[in-house]
Design an enzyme around this catalytic site. Structure first.
Site, PDB file in Angstrom:
ATOM      1  N   THR A 204      14.931  -0.878   4.930  1.00  0.00           N
ATOM      2  CA  THR A 204      15.956  -1.059   3.892  1.00  0.00           C
ATOM      3  C   THR A 204      17.336  -0.727   4.410  1.00  0.00           C
ATOM      4  O   THR A 204      18.329  -1.330   3.993  1.00  0.00           O
ATOM      5  CB  THR A 204      15.614  -0.169   2.676  1.00  0.00           C
ATOM      6  OG1 THR A 204      14.427  -0.668   2.085  1.00  0.00           O
ATOM      7  CG2 THR A 204      16.725  -0.167   1.643  1.00  0.00           C
TER       8      THR A 204
ATOM      9  N   TYR B 196      15.561  -6.643  -2.868  1.00  0.00           N
ATOM     10  CA  TYR B 196      16.358  -7.046  -1.704  1.00  0.00           C
ATOM     11  C   TYR B 196      15.374  -7.405  -0.591  1.00  0.00           C
ATOM     12  O   TYR B 196      14.161  -7.181  -0.706  1.00  0.00           O
ATOM     13  CB  TYR B 196      17.255  -5.894  -1.240  1.00  0.00           C
ATOM     14  CG  TYR B 196      16.462  -4.646  -0.956  1.00  0.00           C
ATOM     15  CD1 TYR B 196      16.246  -3.693  -1.954  1.00  0.00           C
ATOM     16  CD2 TYR B 196      15.848  -4.442   0.278  1.00  0.00           C
ATOM     17  CE1 TYR B 196      15.469  -2.583  -1.722  1.00  0.00           C
ATOM     18  CE2 TYR B 196      15.059  -3.320   0.523  1.00  0.00           C
ATOM     19  CZ  TYR B 196      14.868  -2.401  -0.489  1.00  0.00           C
ATOM     20  OH  TYR B 196      14.083  -1.303  -0.262  1.00  0.00           O
TER      21      TYR B 196
ATOM     22  N   THR C  83      11.531   3.141   5.134  1.00  0.00           N
ATOM     23  CA  THR C  83      11.119   4.445   4.590  1.00  0.00           C
ATOM     24  C   THR C  83       9.611   4.519   4.365  1.00  0.00           C
ATOM     25  O   THR C  83       9.052   5.601   4.287  1.00  0.00           O
ATOM     26  CB  THR C  83      11.818   4.710   3.252  1.00  0.00           C
ATOM     27  OG1 THR C  83      11.490   3.651   2.342  1.00  0.00           O
ATOM     28  CG2 THR C  83      13.324   4.806   3.431  1.00  0.00           C
ATOM     29  N   ASP C  84       8.931   3.365   4.255  1.00  0.00           N
ATOM     30  CA  ASP C  84       7.508   3.398   3.874  1.00  0.00           C
ATOM     31  C   ASP C  84       6.642   4.165   4.874  1.00  0.00           C
ATOM     32  O   ASP C  84       5.766   4.913   4.469  1.00  0.00           O
ATOM     33  CB  ASP C  84       6.946   1.978   3.720  1.00  0.00           C
ATOM     34  CG  ASP C  84       7.470   1.300   2.459  1.00  0.00           C
ATOM     35  OD1 ASP C  84       6.996   0.208   2.130  1.00  0.00           O
ATOM     36  OD2 ASP C  84       8.368   1.899   1.819  1.00  0.00           O
TER      37      ASP C  84
ATOM     38  N   LYS D  28       7.511  10.608   2.116  1.00  0.00           N
ATOM     39  CA  LYS D  28       8.166   9.858   1.034  1.00  0.00           C
ATOM     40  C   LYS D  28       7.354  10.152  -0.238  1.00  0.00           C
ATOM     41  O   LYS D  28       6.187   9.807  -0.326  1.00  0.00           O
ATOM     42  CB  LYS D  28       8.169   8.372   1.354  1.00  0.00           C
ATOM     43  CG  LYS D  28       8.872   7.508   0.304  1.00  0.00           C
ATOM     44  CD  LYS D  28       8.914   6.068   0.770  1.00  0.00           C
ATOM     45  CE  LYS D  28       9.637   5.160  -0.229  1.00  0.00           C
ATOM     46  NZ  LYS D  28       9.697   3.744   0.257  1.00  0.00           N
TER      47      LYS D  28
ATOM     48  N   GLU E 109     -14.796  23.525   0.076  1.00  0.00           N
ATOM     49  CA  GLU E 109     -15.451  22.467  -0.733  1.00  0.00           C
ATOM     50  C   GLU E 109     -16.638  21.831  -0.006  1.00  0.00           C
ATOM     51  O   GLU E 109     -17.466  21.161  -0.600  1.00  0.00           O
ATOM     52  CB  GLU E 109     -14.425  21.362  -1.058  1.00  0.00           C
ATOM     53  CG  GLU E 109     -13.393  21.781  -2.094  1.00  0.00           C
ATOM     54  CD  GLU E 109     -13.987  21.956  -3.496  1.00  0.00           C
ATOM     55  OE1 GLU E 109     -13.324  22.565  -4.349  1.00  0.00           O
ATOM     56  OE2 GLU E 109     -15.134  21.504  -3.709  1.00  0.00           O
TER      57      GLU E 109
END
Ligand code: DAS
Length: 356
Positions: free
Chosen positions: A40, A54, A120-121, A193, A313
């Site tokens: 981006t 965009y 950013t992903d 993110k 767990e």
């Protein structure tokens, strides 16, 4: 000897020292290389009102840098277009090539810092990968933006200015790979993110390392996990990254994904379990079978914060499984890939997950 009258002498001295200061400053400005990969921060929208609609990876690095003349006051900046892609499309091959380029530049005496502009992903995955395999104390800063430069209140320009400013800073050396977003300086290891449409998208549960404001860094903590020069891994020694994938835990969990990845020949499988990395009863046997066939099983959690407790767990000692500690599944995958280039011993892997 000609003596200047006092007033002229003072003025001549001032002018001489100002000129030499400017010349000195220009001569000693740190050299920062900006490696552009897309995202981006290189995006463009149809109108200024398009802050979320965009096309990513459109603006070339020379245009990005030309649009930020303020950089000249911070560093001598040169740019390279390594890729031009949206980062959800990053592959191990992209990661590997970028790591090799960063490592080569870091070795150059005329390079003082490196900035990587990135979507950013998957920015957090690239930042962590470089943190593990690039053996340099020089600042490496990964940066992106949540809005394209064409949008109202775009965040990319300031994020990039901050990234270059941090990469040019001596006090940013030796802190591992850094991420500058939204005025904060984050650890490449810890940051993720966490929000998909806000400019304050990048968070670490352990908090940022500091802030950068008007080109000045304010540090509040330092990384404690091994990185860069303290790492036992080196991109220069890695020939290929092994296949490591992720399965997600949820109500009504089944074993289709686990078995499919086993058939596909993964070397490790990250299980993003519910809660503290819990594994559904109906999935345990499939994971044990996979482990018995030589695949490493790493228990992470779909819950973003906290850390997975070993033998809580699940009986990890008994099943010979590894826990991902505080690493989110996508980060655990990066560390497992890098670790498997050195060892396939599960006790060694667990040590590596404690230390990195
Ligand atoms: N698609 C996203 C990416 O390239 C755009 C971005 O936020 O950078 O990661």
């Amino acid at each position: 000897m000609r003596i200047f009258p006092p007033a002229h002498r003072w003025l001549a001295g001032l002018l001489l020292s100002a000129a030499s200061a400017v010349a000195m400053a220009q001569a000693v400005k740190p050299h920062v290389v900006v490696l552009a990969t897309g995202g981006t921060i290189a995006g463009a929208g149809a109108s200024a009102a398009n802050s979320a609609t965009y096309a990513a990876a459109k603006v070339p690095v020379d245009k990005l840098l030309a649009g930020l003349p303020e950089l000249a006051s911070v560093a001598k900046v040169s740019g390279e277009q390594v890729f031009q892609i949206a980062s959800e499309s990053f592959t191990n091959d992209h990661l590997f090539k970028l790591g090799q380029r960063v490592s080569a530049l870091a070795k150059q005496a005329d390079v003082d810092g490196i900035v990587i502009t990135h979507g950013t992903d998957t920015l957090e995955e690239t930042a962590y990968f470089l943190n593990l395999v690039v053996r340099t104390a020089k600042p490496i800063v990964v940066v992106g933006s949540m809005r394209p430069g064409t949008a109202l209140s775009a965040d990319g320009a300031l994020n990039l200015y901050d990234a270059v400013s941090v990469a040019a800073s001596k006090d940013a050396a030796g802190k591992g790979v850094l991420v500058t977003m939204n005025d904060e300086i984050q650890s490449g290891r810890d940051v993720s993110k966490t929000i998909n449409i806000k400019t304050e998208a990048f968070k670490s549960q352990w908090g940022p390392l500091g802030m950068v404001v008007e080109g000045k860094n304010y540090w509040f903590r330092a990384p404690v996990k091994r990185h860069t020069t303290q790492s036992e891994f080196n991109i220069d020694d890695i020939q290929a990254l092994p296949a490591v994938d992720i399965v997600y835990g949820y109500s009504n969990m089944n074993t289709t994904g686990i078995e499919a990845y086993g058939k596909a020949g993964v070397k490790a499988l990250i299980h993003a379990g519910t809660g503290n990395g819990s594994v559904a009863a109906q999935a345990v046997e499939s994971l044990k079978t996979l482990r018995a066939s030589g695949v490493q099983i790493v228990r992470s959690a779909r819950v973003p914060d906290g850390f997975v407790l070993r033998n809580a767990e699940q009986p990890d000692d008994k099943y010979d499984w590894v826990v991902a500690h505080d690493l989110r599944p996508q980060k655990a995958r990066i560390l497992a890939m890098v670790a498997l280039t050195k060892t396939n011993d599960s006790k060694e892997l667990q040590r590596i997950f404690w230390e990195y």
